[in-house]
Design a protein around this motif. Structure first.
Motif, short mmCIF file in Angstrom:
data_model
loop_
_atom_site.label_atom_id
_atom_site.label_comp_id
_atom_site.label_asym_id
_atom_site.label_seq_id
_atom_site.Cartn_x
_atom_site.Cartn_y
_atom_site.Cartn_z
N GLY A 116 0.80 -1.21 0.00
CA GLY A 116 0.00 0.00 0.00
C GLY A 116 0.83 1.26 0.00
N THR A 117 2.01 1.22 -0.59
CA THR A 117 2.90 2.38 -0.61
C THR A 117 2.63 3.26 -1.82
N THR A 118 3.22 4.45 -1.81
CA THR A 118 3.07 5.36 -2.95
C THR A 118 3.69 4.78 -4.22
N PHE A 119 4.59 3.84 -4.09
CA PHE A 119 5.19 3.19 -5.25
C PHE A 119 4.23 2.22 -5.92
N GLN A 120 3.05 2.01 -5.32
CA GLN A 120 2.03 1.13 -5.88
C GLN A 120 0.76 1.89 -6.24
N THR A 138 8.29 14.98 -10.41
CA THR A 138 6.83 14.85 -10.41
C THR A 138 6.36 13.45 -10.78
N GLY A 139 7.28 12.49 -10.84
CA GLY A 139 6.92 11.13 -11.21
C GLY A 139 7.08 10.89 -12.69
N ASN A 174 9.93 0.04 -23.02
CA ASN A 174 11.21 0.40 -23.61
C ASN A 174 11.42 -0.32 -24.94
N VAL A 175 12.62 -0.24 -25.50
CA VAL A 175 12.89 -0.85 -26.81
C VAL A 175 12.79 -2.37 -26.77
N TYR A 176 12.82 -2.96 -25.58
CA TYR A 176 12.70 -4.41 -25.45
C TYR A 176 11.27 -4.83 -25.12
N GLU A 177 10.34 -3.86 -25.17
CA GLU A 177 8.92 -4.07 -24.87
C GLU A 177 8.67 -4.47 -23.42
N VAL A 178 9.59 -4.08 -22.54
CA VAL A 178 9.48 -4.28 -21.11
C VAL A 178 8.89 -3.00 -20.51
N LEU A 179 7.97 -3.14 -19.56
CA LEU A 179 7.37 -1.96 -18.96
C LEU A 179 8.35 -1.24 -18.04
N VAL A 180 8.40 0.08 -18.20
CA VAL A 180 9.24 0.95 -17.39
C VAL A 180 8.42 2.19 -17.03
N CYS A 181 8.90 2.94 -16.10
CA CYS A 181 8.20 4.15 -15.66
C CYS A 181 9.19 5.30 -15.73
N THR A 182 9.35 5.87 -16.95
CA THR A 182 10.37 6.88 -17.18
C THR A 182 9.88 8.11 -17.95
N ALA A 183 8.81 8.00 -18.69
CA ALA A 183 8.40 9.07 -19.60
C ALA A 183 7.82 10.28 -18.86
N GLN A 184 8.10 11.45 -19.39
CA GLN A 184 7.58 12.69 -18.82
C GLN A 184 6.28 13.13 -19.48
N ASN A 185 5.93 12.50 -20.60
CA ASN A 185 4.70 12.81 -21.32
C ASN A 185 4.05 11.51 -21.78
N GLN A 186 2.76 11.56 -22.01
CA GLN A 186 2.06 10.40 -22.55
C GLN A 186 2.12 10.48 -24.07
N ASP A 187 2.86 9.56 -24.65
CA ASP A 187 2.97 9.44 -26.09
C ASP A 187 2.54 8.03 -26.47
N CYS A 203 3.00 7.21 -12.02
CA CYS A 203 3.39 6.93 -10.64
C CYS A 203 4.16 8.16 -10.16
N ARG A 204 3.57 8.90 -9.23
CA ARG A 204 4.20 10.12 -8.72
C ARG A 204 5.44 9.81 -7.88
N ALA A 205 5.58 8.58 -7.43
CA ALA A 205 6.72 8.20 -6.61
C ALA A 205 7.92 7.75 -7.44
N SER A 206 7.77 7.66 -8.75
CA SER A 206 8.90 7.28 -9.60
C SER A 206 10.02 8.29 -9.46
N THR A 207 11.23 7.82 -9.44
CA THR A 207 12.39 8.70 -9.30
C THR A 207 12.87 9.25 -10.64
N ALA A 208 12.13 8.97 -11.72
CA ALA A 208 12.54 9.44 -13.05
C ALA A 208 12.47 10.97 -13.15
#
Length: 148
Positions: A50-54, A77-78, A84-97, A69-74
């Motif tokens: 139940g943390t902010t990372f979830q 503001t989250g 990514n290029v390997y089709e693995v989920l990551v949390c890095t983008a600053q915009n929704q594209d 995720c506002r708790a992402s360190t990317a």
């Protein structure tokens, strides 16, 4: 403590725990015990704490859902959930594209969670606890439990 079971269709402007689907009435224990979390910019499945990372904020752009995720360190503001290029989920983008566009369809046995991949949709599935990936087939049934 919030119980992770059943599911709803995500609505922009609300925040959710995303987890493997569990029907409390048919599951052992008290529903799902793991949820999607962010560790740095990596997206994993971890024990539900139940943390902010979830917490995943649902947004909408041009008819597509996005999750922040506002708790992402990317960034301070989250970051947006994407792949990514390997089709693995990551949390890095600053915009929704395009790489951060999602579709969620509610079924009797949880949600089909898909991402936009070129000119088609690909399912989000668990490869293991440390990796969520875009897949051709629906291997994981997902639940979205609203934070209140």
């Amino acid at each position: 403590m919030m119980q992770l079971f059943k599911t709803v269709t995500p609505i922009p402007g609300r925040t959710y725990a995303i987890h493997p689907y569990s029907d409390k009435e048919h599951a052992s224990g008290n529903g799902a015990d793991v949820a999607v979390t962010v560790e740095g910019s990596n997206v994993c499945i971890r024990l539900w704490e139940g943390t902010t990372f979830q917490k995943w904020e649902c947004v909408e752009k041009n008819g597509w859902l996005g999750f922040i995720c506002r708790a992402s360190t990317a960034s301070p503001t989250g970051a947006y959930l994407g792949f990514n290029v390997y089709e693995v989920l990551v949390c890095t983008a600053q915009n929704q594209d395009k790489w951060e566009d999602f579709s969620v369809v509610l079924h009797d046995d949880g949600c089909a969670w898909q991402m936009r991949k070129d000119d088609h949709l690909a399912y989000v599935g668990m490869v293991n606890a440390n990796e969520l990936k875009m897949l051709r087939d629906r291997t994981t049934k997902w639940g979205f439990t609203e934070w209140v």
